[in-house]
Scaffold this motif. Sequence first.
Motif, PDB file in Angstrom:
ATOM      1  N   MET A 201       0.975  -1.282   0.188  1.00  0.00           N
ATOM      2  CA  MET A 201       0.032   0.188  -0.152  1.00  0.00           C
ATOM      3  C   MET A 201       0.818   1.294  -0.022  1.00  0.00           C
ATOM      4  SD  MET A 201      -3.088  -1.291  -0.126  1.00  0.00           S
ATOM      5  CE  MET A 201      -4.567  -0.386   0.680  1.00  0.00           C
ATOM      6  N   ASP A 204       0.943   1.133  -4.879  1.00  0.00           N
ATOM      7  CA  ASP A 204      -0.387   1.099  -5.411  1.00  0.00           C
ATOM      8  C   ASP A 204      -1.080  -0.271  -5.235  1.00  0.00           C
ATOM      9  OD1 ASP A 204      -0.808   1.507  -8.600  1.00  0.00           O
ATOM     10  OD2 ASP A 204       1.018   1.189  -7.538  1.00  0.00           O
ATOM     11  N   ALA A 206      -2.961  -2.966  -3.836  1.00  0.00           N
ATOM     12  CA  ALA A 206      -3.814  -3.607  -2.676  1.00  0.00           C
ATOM     13  C   ALA A 206      -3.644  -5.137  -2.617  1.00  0.00           C
ATOM     14  CB  ALA A 206      -5.199  -3.388  -2.996  1.00  0.00           C
ATOM     15  N   TYR A 360      -8.959   0.410  -0.782  1.00  0.00           N
ATOM     16  CA  TYR A 360      -8.285   0.563  -1.998  1.00  0.00           C
ATOM     17  C   TYR A 360      -9.788   0.858  -2.951  1.00  0.00           C
ATOM     18  CZ  TYR A 360      -5.350   0.436  -6.387  1.00  0.00           C
ATOM     19  OH  TYR A 360      -4.863   0.685  -7.575  1.00  0.00           O
TER      20      TYR A 360
END
Length: 524
Positions: A201, A204, A206, A360
Motif C-alpha cells: 500500500m 499502489d 492492494a 483501495y
Amino acid sequence: MSEFDAIFVGAGHNSLACAAHLSLKGWKTAVFERSQAIGGAVRTGEYTLPGFRHDFGAMNLSLFAGSAFHRKYANELKGQGLEFAPVADCFASAFPDGQWFGVSNDLEKTASRLAAFSAADAATWRRLVGAFPGEAEHLFRLLGSPMSARALAGTAWNLWRKKGIAGALDTGRLLLSSPRAWLEDNFETPHVRTTLAAWGMHLDFAPDIAGGAVFPYLESMANQSFGMVLGKGGADTIIRALVGMVKAAGGKIMTGAEVAEITIAGGRATGVRLASGDFHVAGKAVIAGVAPGALPGKLLPNGSGDAAFDTAMKKFRHAPGTMMIHLALDDLPDWSAGAELRRFAYVHLAPSLDAMSRTYQQAIAGTLPDQPVLVVGQPTAVDPSRAPEGKHVLWVQVRMLPAEILGDAAGKIAPGHWDAIKDAYAERVLDIIESYAPGLRQKILGRAVFSPIDLERENPNLVGGDQICGSHHLAQNFLFRPARSFARWNTPISNLYLTGAATWPGAGTGAGSGYLLAQQLGGN
C-alpha cells in the motif's frame, strides 16, 4: 541567453543525481526548478512549529543508501554533508485486538515475535531470510538495470544459470503474484500477512493486485537483513548533498525558475523557455523530471510529433492519492498494544488484507475510505535531532484517497472539494490513531495537513496526490514504464529525455532513473 550541455526541468532527486554525474563527467549543466524548494517530494520543513522538522513526503532513505549512485559517490556525498540515521526496529503493525507484530534487524527478535503467533511462520521466516541473498541478487539486478534487450537477456541468463529452470520460474512467479497470493502461500497467521502486505500500500498494490508481492517481500527481507536508514535531521540530507555535488562540479541550480516550454527545432530538443521569457540553449540534452502528462500540450505546446506517444503520456495512469498529516508532539504515542512500538520507525494501522482491499476500492470509486490505511512514522524515535529536546514529530501518511470526492464510505462527510473537507477527514485519521494510542490528542503541539490537492499544488508531479508519480501495475511497469518503446527515458524527440518516478525503475529514493540515464548519456 545561456548555453549548456544539459538542461534539467525540475529538481527532484533523480534530476539532481543525473546532473551530478554528468557535471562530474565534464558536462555543463543547469537545473531549473519552479519552486523555491529543491527536492520535489524529498524535502524537509518546519511545517508545524519552529524546531520541528518534518519530511514532506519520503522518509525512508534505505533505497538511496543501497543505491548504485551512493556506492559510486559515497565519499563525495559524505563530503557534502550526507548523514544517515540507522534504524534497528524498522516497521510494525498494531491490531484492534491489542496484538502487534514488528520486524527488527535482529533475526532472533523478529523470529521470537513470529513464534508467539506460529512456530511454522517463524520457521518460514528463517528460511526466507536465509535464501534472500541469492534471490536478491537477481531481483536487484533486474530493478537496477535499464529496460534494454541486452540487460534483460543478461539478467535472465544469470537467473537460469544460478537457479535452473524451476528456480527461475519461481522468481518469475514472485514477480507476477499478488501480495495476498504470496503471503497466503508462505504464512498462516493473518497478523503476519497483514503486517507485510502494508508495504504494498506504500505503492499502489492492494492485496489482490498482480505484481505486488515483490514489494512486501523485498522490504521485509531487506529490513530484516540490513535494517533501515532515515536521513539525519531529515530526508533532505540527500538533497543538500546532491545540490552540493552539482555546484561543486560547476553545475548551476536556479529556483523560482519555471520552465514554460521545451524548445524544439528539426525534431530535436534545443533548450527551454522560462515563464519569465528567458531562453536557455541545451547542446546535448533536455531532461524533464516531470509527470508524463506535463509534456504534450504543456511543455511541448505542439506535441511531440508522435501521436501515439502523446496519447500514452496523457493517459498515463496515476495511483490513488495521499494525505500527509504532520504533528509536533510533546511525546511519542502511547501504543496500547505495547510500549515497544514507540521504538519503531513505522507503525502501520491496517486491520486486515480485506480491509486494505476495501479501502483501495473505495478510493478508486471516488469515495472517502471509512478506514484508510495509516502509515505512522516516528522519525524522532530514531533521530531526536528533528525536534526540540524531549519533543517529537509524527509523520502520518494516509493511504488510499480519491483526488475527486464523490462520496464518503462512512456517510459522515458530504462530497466537496478537499479544501473544504480536509480538516474533517484529518479528524477521522486522528480518531483512528487515538483508538490505538489513547491520549494522542493531548500531546499535539501543532499540526499541518496536506490533502491530495495540496500535495499537487506543492509539486505538480504528485498528480491528484499520487506520491509515487504513477501506478506500478504490470501494464505500466518494466518495459511499459511510462509507455511501450519508451522505457529507456527516451521520447520521440531527439535529445529530450524523461526522468523521475514515472520512468523505470519507478518510485522510491534510490535515484535509479536519474543515475541510469546519466550513465547512458555520459558513460559510467
